[in-house]
Design a protein around this motif. Structure first.
Motif, PDB file in Angstrom:
ATOM      1  N   THR A 276       0.840  -1.194   0.000  1.00  0.00           N
ATOM      2  CA  THR A 276       0.000   0.000   0.000  1.00  0.00           C
ATOM      3  C   THR A 276       0.874   1.241   0.000  1.00  0.00           C
ATOM      4  N   TRP A 277       0.415   2.278  -0.666  1.00  0.00           N
ATOM      5  CA  TRP A 277       1.153   3.522  -0.704  1.00  0.00           C
ATOM      6  C   TRP A 277       0.163   4.660  -0.818  1.00  0.00           C
ATOM      7  N   ASP A 278       0.586   5.846  -0.358  1.00  0.00           N
ATOM      8  CA  ASP A 278      -0.340   6.963  -0.269  1.00  0.00           C
ATOM      9  C   ASP A 278       0.366   8.257  -0.640  1.00  0.00           C
ATOM     10  N   LEU A 279      -0.258   9.383  -0.265  1.00  0.00           N
ATOM     11  CA  LEU A 279       0.294  10.688  -0.608  1.00  0.00           C
ATOM     12  C   LEU A 279       1.650  10.936   0.052  1.00  0.00           C
ATOM     13  N   THR A 280       1.862  10.369   1.227  1.00  0.00           N
ATOM     14  CA  THR A 280       3.158  10.534   1.884  1.00  0.00           C
ATOM     15  C   THR A 280       4.269   9.888   1.067  1.00  0.00           C
ATOM     16  N   ASP A 281       4.006   8.697   0.532  1.00  0.00           N
ATOM     17  CA  ASP A 281       4.984   8.046  -0.339  1.00  0.00           C
ATOM     18  C   ASP A 281       5.226   8.887  -1.592  1.00  0.00           C
ATOM     19  N   LEU A 282       4.144   9.453  -2.130  1.00  0.00           N
ATOM     20  CA  LEU A 282       4.273  10.290  -3.320  1.00  0.00           C
ATOM     21  C   LEU A 282       5.112  11.527  -3.023  1.00  0.00           C
ATOM     22  N   LEU A 283       4.955  12.097  -1.853  1.00  0.00           N
ATOM     23  CA  LEU A 283       5.738  13.264  -1.460  1.00  0.00           C
ATOM     24  C   LEU A 283       7.223  12.907  -1.386  1.00  0.00           C
ATOM     25  N   ASN A 284       7.547  11.791  -0.763  1.00  0.00           N
ATOM     26  CA  ASN A 284       8.950  11.367  -0.656  1.00  0.00           C
ATOM     27  C   ASN A 284       9.563  11.104  -2.034  1.00  0.00           C
ATOM     28  N   MET A 285       8.799  10.463  -2.901  1.00  0.00           N
ATOM     29  CA  MET A 285       9.303  10.174  -4.246  1.00  0.00           C
ATOM     30  C   MET A 285       9.495  11.461  -5.044  1.00  0.00           C
ATOM     31  N   SER A 286       8.613  12.433  -4.842  1.00  0.00           N
ATOM     32  CA  SER A 286       8.751  13.720  -5.535  1.00  0.00           C
ATOM     33  C   SER A 286      10.020  14.436  -5.095  1.00  0.00           C
ATOM     34  N   ASN A 287      10.298  14.402  -3.777  1.00  0.00           N
ATOM     35  CA  ASN A 287      11.527  15.023  -3.280  1.00  0.00           C
ATOM     36  C   ASN A 287      12.764  14.408  -3.927  1.00  0.00           C
ATOM     37  N   GLU A 288      12.802  13.081  -4.005  1.00  0.00           N
ATOM     38  CA  GLU A 288      13.956  12.395  -4.602  1.00  0.00           C
ATOM     39  C   GLU A 288      14.049  12.693  -6.095  1.00  0.00           C
ATOM     40  N   LEU A 289      12.909  12.753  -6.756  1.00  0.00           N
ATOM     41  CA  LEU A 289      12.906  13.030  -8.195  1.00  0.00           C
ATOM     42  C   LEU A 289      13.472  14.423  -8.480  1.00  0.00           C
ATOM     43  N   ILE A 290      13.065  15.410  -7.703  1.00  0.00           N
ATOM     44  CA  ILE A 290      13.547  16.775  -7.921  1.00  0.00           C
ATOM     45  C   ILE A 290      15.060  16.841  -7.757  1.00  0.00           C
ATOM     46  N   VAL A 291      15.586  16.156  -6.765  1.00  0.00           N
ATOM     47  CA  VAL A 291      17.043  16.134  -6.569  1.00  0.00           C
ATOM     48  C   VAL A 291      17.737  15.538  -7.795  1.00  0.00           C
ATOM     49  N   ASP A 292      17.207  14.436  -8.317  1.00  0.00           N
ATOM     50  CA  ASP A 292      17.819  13.800  -9.482  1.00  0.00           C
ATOM     51  C   ASP A 292      17.709  14.681 -10.726  1.00  0.00           C
TER      52      ASP A 292
END
Length: 865
Positions: free
Chosen positions: A658-674
């Protein structure tokens, strides 16, 4: 003709000698199948002498360390994007390159004998080509049957008497080899058209030598560099003009080709311009490279397409990349092609039935390297033998059809013998019979699970002087079954590095050798192909679009997951309207009463973000970025490509759990860094040539477009502007820290507007983007008769509109007229930026390929009056 010798060996148990016992542990559990020559063991538990140094070295490494290194090596292969497949075909996902940890080791003396046979073979085939495309004495004297060319679909009369540069009919040659049960090497197939795999052999060597440096040094492994240096020298020597510094291009079939990784890899390694057919044109019987600065003469073409796909005028080509008039340019001696057109003629299996006679006739020698026994059914004796032995022979088409061999051979294999015999009798000249190949075996390490694999090898040669330079290594291919290896790379078989074990450590060698003559200093100019400029430009736009979308997604997700009630946040409607403009969410969510839609948005946002079928989703943006980058791999550094691979791999919906908006937020942070890392690498590692200008031009146009859209949604007429909205603006535009240092905690629309719209020192402001765009546009090629281009006029108009805004007056006077004046500037920018992009595309890149589909925000802006 030579036939396979029966192996009469009886495996008997014996105690290993002490030296073997000390190094046998790494191969514990390995049991080679009966009936094949095993590369590792001469008898059960008796290791061949040339393997012992390697085995001792990796035995000291240990299984745990070996596994760690192997995991890192596989990761390196993955990050380098080593694949074998079609980048451009969505139905054919590129297959990962499978490299086994254990190399194939061959003693130097054995390799020397094998090389002598390969060099002789290449000479015979080159002399055969010279005769068949010239006097045809071999046919007149009865050495070869007339059908060998007159029934051959690969023989093109338009190439008759076409003299290649320097008189060499074969520059590059490869041979597929297998080892017989008695230990002798047999030649399985000739590759003379456009031999592939040398780039993969080089990549295998890079990975393998780093993974097992102890074994590499212990075996005194011979280097690959002399082969590639000979390739560069041959390409330089065959140039008919500009011999000191000829323009050499590597002609690729493009991203849809299964060999595109190798094309990009070799072009970068050799320093040649990677081109496709559309990048070249023939004018006045000369080949020219179409660039932004005009036409540049091409001296040498290192080609990868088949002959029939090279000239739509003289050859039966159906390829859109064919170059009309290429044959005529070659005939005039104005361009050299390696390999020369038509040299794939001798790849066909029918020649293997006559290779012994050819060698005797042309060189007066017996073959040093035997071929797999072949009988041509067009010959009465050969046909009788084939029909009498259908059960133990492999039936193939006599004339090779590149790309279709495996399917045709498999189809013939499935036919009952009576049907197969009838087909052969009906058209005997079209078939050959070949003896079944029982290849040698060796262990596959496979992450610690050692198992047996059947082995074939491809060796490579390049013309050098009057002979051929043999690569000290090659590409070993493995399979778990004894089927045909003709298309093993396509079907996903494994590979191994090949180590030629020397008696002494080799001298340091490199592709580039120091030379005493002076070198003229150069600065790259306007020789960027238009197609590459198009891809580089769109790469810049797509990366920035993904970055802007990720920042916007992060801002929304932070607010939906914050401790404050999301339905009370005044900035959410503005952010969601911008997301709808981008296509990240359905426009239906952005309606009056948006706060009632928030539960549905929270539920659907993670799903829509990773929906690869939606053109405006963040996942589809990243897929488009990866696809475009793959078309200009030769222009990207290895580090930049690794970042893109990581982005493409990691920003995907979790497969399980299961995954939610919190997971999406963490993935967005990592994506922006990359994404920031990738943009930074591109900015800091690219020389300031046209490639950089077009990449940064695309990035700046996209950033200006995205920022303008965000500002327009915030400052639209009739909307109350809150401090939360201004803070969201600054956060999405990565300017919040700058604002706080300047103005502390006082949020006001005037300084926000100044910072994001008119501040020329802020690299995120609209005017900063316009100034950078102007700098790039000023550097674009144009005629002296047109001192000011239409793009420059559009840009000056946009700059004037922004600079004439009185930001302080707008802040002091909050009337609707002042707000409308601001919005009119935004709308003018939203109109001019897509027009500017279209004008640049029309002038410099429209002829380079299919038109691009403007999606999401571009469609919205272009549709406005």
């Amino acid at each position: 003709m030579a036939t396979w010798k029966n192996m009469q060996t009886q495996q008997q148990g014996s105690l290993p000698d002490p030296q073997t016992a000390a190094v046998i542990s790494v191969f514990a559990g390995y049991s080679p199948p009966v009936g094949s020559y095993d590369e590792l063991f001469a008898a059960p538990q008796q290791m061949r002498s040339h393997w012992k140094r390697f085995a001792a070295a990796i035995n000291r490494v240990g299984n745990e360390e070996m596994l760690r290194r192997w995991t890192q090596a596989k990761r390196l292969i993955h990050e380098n994007g080593v694949t074998y497949g079609a980048y451009g075909d969505p139905l054919d996902k590129p297959r990962p390159w499978e490299l086994d940890a254990l190399p194939l080791i061959i003693p130097q003396k054995e390799w020397g004998n094998l090389s002598a046979g390969l060099q002789q073979r290449a000479k015979v085939l080159e002399l055969t080509l010279a005769d068949l495309y010239g006097p045809k004495k071999l046919i007149r004297d009865g050495v070869l049957p007339p059908e060998i060319i007159f029934a051959h679909p690969g023989f093109h009369t338009t190439l008759h008497n076409l003299k290649p540069s320097m008189g060499r009919y074969l520059h590059s040659y490869a041979a597929d080899l297998g080892r017989a049960p008695d230990g002798g090497w047999w030649l399985l197939a000739d590759r003379t058209e456009a031999p592939s795999g040398a780039g993969y052999a080089l990549e295998n060597r890079v990975v393998e030598s780093r993974m097992l440096p102890e074994g590499f040094r212990a075996c005194n492994v011979q280097r690959l560099a002399p082969y590639f240096r000979a390739l560069r020298e041959t390409c330089r020597r065959i140039a008919t003009r500009h011999k000191d510094n000829p323009r050499i291009v590597l002609l690729s079939q493009g991203p849809s080709s299964e060999n595109y990784f190798e094309d990009a890899y070799l072009s970068r390694y050799l320093g040649y311009t990677l081109v496709e057919g559309a990048d070249l044109a023939v004018r006045d019987r000369c080949v020219w490279l179409k660039t932004l600065g005009g036409l540049y003469p091409v001296d040498v073409i290192l080609r990868r397409p088949n002959t029939v796909d090279c000239d739509s005028l003289e050859l039966p080509s159906s390829s859109p990349g064919a170059i009309a008039g290429l044959v005529d340019a070659a005939a005039a001696g104005n361009v050299a092609i390696t390999n020369p057109l038509g040299c794939g003629l001798v790849e066909s299996p029918i020649f293997m039935a006559y290779i012994g006679a050819l060698c005797k006739t042309l060189l007066g020698e017996d073959l040093k390297l035997s071929s797999v026994a072949t009988w041509w059914c067009g010959d009465a004796v050969g046909r009788e033998y084939v029909l009498a032995n259908l059960d133990r022979l492999v039936i193939k088409r006599a004339f090779r059809q590149r790309g279709h061999e495996r399917q045709v051979t498999e189809h013939l294999k499935q036919l009952p013998n009576d049907q197969l015999a009838e087909r052969i009798k009906a058209r005997p000249s079209e078939f050959v019979g070949q003896e079944r190949v029982v290849r040698s075996t060796m262990p596959n390490w496979g992450g610690g699970n050692v198992s047996a694999a059947y082995l074939a090898m491809r060796a490579y040669m390049i013309a050098s002087g009057d002979s051929f330079e043999v690569m000290h290594g090659g590409l070993a291919r493995t399979s778990t079954e004894l089927g045909s290896l003709e298309m093993s790379l396509v079907s996903g078989e494994g590979s191994k590095d090949i180590w030629i074990q020397g008696k002494e450590p080799p001298q340091h060698d490199s592709l580039f050798q120091g030379r005493h003559e002076p070198v003229k200093l150069r600065r790259s100019g306007d020789d960027l192909p238009s197609r590459v400029a198009d891809d580089i430009y769109w790469l810049g736009r797509q990366v920035e679009r993904a970055d802007s979308a990720a920042r916007l997604l992060r801002a929304v997700t932070m607010r939906l997951t914050s401790e404050s009630a999301s339905h009370l946040r005044s900035e959410l409607p503005m952010l969601l309207r911008t997301m709808a403009d981008q296509g990240q969410i359905e426009p239906g969510f952005v309606v009056e009463g948006i706060r009632q839609q928030l539960p549905a948005i929270e539920e659907n946002l993670p799903i829509s973000t990773f929906d690869a079928t939606a053109s405006g989703s963040l996942r589809s943006m990243l897929a488009a970025t990866y696809s475009t980058a793959s078309r200009v791999r030769d222009r990207l550094s290895a580090d930049s490509w690794r970042v893109l691979v990581r982005i493409d791999e990691q920003f995907r919906a979790p497969a399980t759990g299961t995954w939610d908006l919190t997971d999406l937020l963490n993935m967005s942070n990592e994506l922006i860094v990359d994404l920031v890392a990738f943009i930074g690498m591109m900015s800091e590692s690219m020389t300031r040539t046209q490639a950089f200008h077009f990449m940064d031009l695309g990035l700046r146009i996209e950033r200006a477009t995205q920022t303008t859209s965000l500002l327009n949604n915030c400052f639209s007429v009739g909307q109350e502007i809150t401090g939360e909205m201004l803070e969201a603006l600054l956060q999405v535009c990565d300017s919040l820290m700058t604002y706080r240092y300047r103005y502390l905690s006082n949020l006001n629309e005037v300084p926000v507007l100044d910072l994001l719209l008119t501040d020329e020192t802020n690299p995120r402001s609209v005017v900063y983007q316009l100034l950078r765009i102007k700098d790039h546009v000023d550097r674009l090629p144009r005629t002296e008769s047109q001192p000011t281009s239409s793009e420059q006029r559009m840009l000056l108009s946009a700059l004037y509109a922004v600079r004439m805004l009185d930001i302080e007056a707008i802040g002091e006077n909050h009337s609707e007229d002042r707000r409308r004046e601001l919005v009119e500037v935004f709308e003018k920018l939203e109109q001019h930026l897509p027009q500017l992009s279209q004008a640049i595309t029309n002038k410099y890149m429209v002829h380079a390929g299919p038109s691009r589909l403007l999606t999401s925000i571009d469609q919205v802006r272009m549709s406005k009056p």
